[in-house]
Scaffold this active site. Sequence first.
Site, PDB file in Angstrom:
ATOM      1  N   HIS A 182       0.873  -1.183   0.000  1.00  0.00           N
ATOM      2  CA  HIS A 182       0.000   0.000   0.000  1.00  0.00           C
ATOM      3  C   HIS A 182       0.911   1.234   0.000  1.00  0.00           C
ATOM      4  O   HIS A 182       1.970   1.222   0.640  1.00  0.00           O
ATOM      5  CB  HIS A 182      -0.848   0.065   1.278  1.00  0.00           C
ATOM      6  CG  HIS A 182      -2.122  -0.705   1.240  1.00  0.00           C
ATOM      7  ND1 HIS A 182      -2.596  -1.402   2.341  1.00  0.00           N
ATOM      8  CD2 HIS A 182      -3.057  -0.867   0.270  1.00  0.00           C
ATOM      9  CE1 HIS A 182      -3.752  -1.963   2.039  1.00  0.00           C
ATOM     10  NE2 HIS A 182      -4.062  -1.666   0.801  1.00  0.00           N
ATOM     11  N   CYS A 276      -2.292   2.858   9.004  1.00  0.00           N
ATOM     12  CA  CYS A 276      -3.284   1.850   8.602  1.00  0.00           C
ATOM     13  C   CYS A 276      -4.474   1.833   9.556  1.00  0.00           C
ATOM     14  O   CYS A 276      -5.598   1.554   9.147  1.00  0.00           O
ATOM     15  CB  CYS A 276      -2.668   0.458   8.587  1.00  0.00           C
ATOM     16  SG  CYS A 276      -1.325   0.270   7.420  1.00  0.00           S
TER      17      CYS A 276
HETATM   18  N1  ARG Z   1      -3.918  -7.133   6.541  1.00  0.00           N
HETATM   19  C1  ARG Z   1      -4.294  -5.929   5.870  1.00  0.00           C
HETATM   20  C2  ARG Z   1      -4.239  -6.138   4.375  1.00  0.00           C
HETATM   21  O1  ARG Z   1      -3.330  -6.780   3.926  1.00  0.00           O
HETATM   22  C3  ARG Z   1      -3.415  -4.807   6.306  1.00  0.00           C
HETATM   23  C4  ARG Z   1      -3.826  -3.481   5.751  1.00  0.00           C
HETATM   24  C5  ARG Z   1      -2.890  -2.388   6.148  1.00  0.00           C
HETATM   25  N2  ARG Z   1      -3.438  -1.133   5.815  1.00  0.00           N
HETATM   26  C6  ARG Z   1      -2.775  -0.121   5.224  1.00  0.00           C
HETATM   27  N3  ARG Z   1      -3.376   1.022   5.122  1.00  0.00           N
HETATM   28  N4  ARG Z   1      -1.573  -0.285   4.743  1.00  0.00           N
HETATM   29  O2  ARG Z   1      -5.076  -5.673   3.636  1.00  0.00           O
END
Ligand code: ARG
Length: 283
Positions: A182, A276
């Site tokens: 991300h 996150c």
């Molecule tokens: N386990 C989640 C996923 O893989 C973690 C998300 C993390 N969020 C972020 N904004 N980077 O989707």
Amino acid sequence: MRDHRAAVAAPERHGAGRASRPRRYAMTPPTFFAVEYAINPWMDVTTPVDVELAHAQWEALRQTYRRLGHHVDVIEPVAGLPDMVYAANGGLIAGDVAIVARFRFAERAGESQAYAEWMSSLGHRPVTTRHVNEGQGDLLMIGETVLAGHGFRTDRRAHAEISAALRVPVVSLELVDPRFYHLDTALAVLDDRTIAFYPPAFSSAAQDRLRALFPDAIVVASADAYVLGLNVVSDGLHVVLPSAATGFAAQLRAAGFEPVGVELSELLKGGGSVKCCTLEVFP
Ligand code: ARG
């Protein structure tokens, strides 16, 4: 000739130029948090998660925001949606436009409805996109522009949809390293003009673009990037960041910001940290 008074005054002036602005955040408690599936390289289903500790760490983050003078909305968690704690992914709200996430993986698809309901409860009529968008995980507002990641989660074609819905320019940035899946794992918005980023997470075109747009960007080291040190929330002065990112904290201090370290070790097991867990609601 050097003006020696200016040289002496420089560090203070630098710090004095930073100012915080009260923010509105939304967070979802990790009531049903677990690592039951692996959709990013940080997740290992064989590692046990301490939900009680996750909750205490999450609560400490919420209290940190409150202590800094920010407002925090709490979103109702839903059983069976263990990643809902990563509220940043729920969407993007700016002014009267609320865009709800469309998730890449089926495991998280149910969160869209939960976040849409929350947006409706605020009086919005949530907008959906045709293509995958994972909210503020990949869509970072900086001033009146959105920096938008693609490559792993958000579909590049969603960027034009976001730009049209918000009526703002979008800068598309390609991510190339799966550990930084991300945008908010590889780039931090510190104020309306300042970013920090980890260049190896980006394609060379995206690196060039970032260097051209932000010549004063803070470039972080691998040691900080690999503890998700860029996954921060800044109010323009205070930068709430994972406490393990000590090198980045020193860079922030040198640039006149005030780093505020927090421990989110349990949430790191799901591949997320401070940012996150935090959805900012932009006025
Ligand atoms: N386990 C989640 C996923 O893989 C973690 C998300 C993390 N969020 C972020 N904004 N980077 O989707």
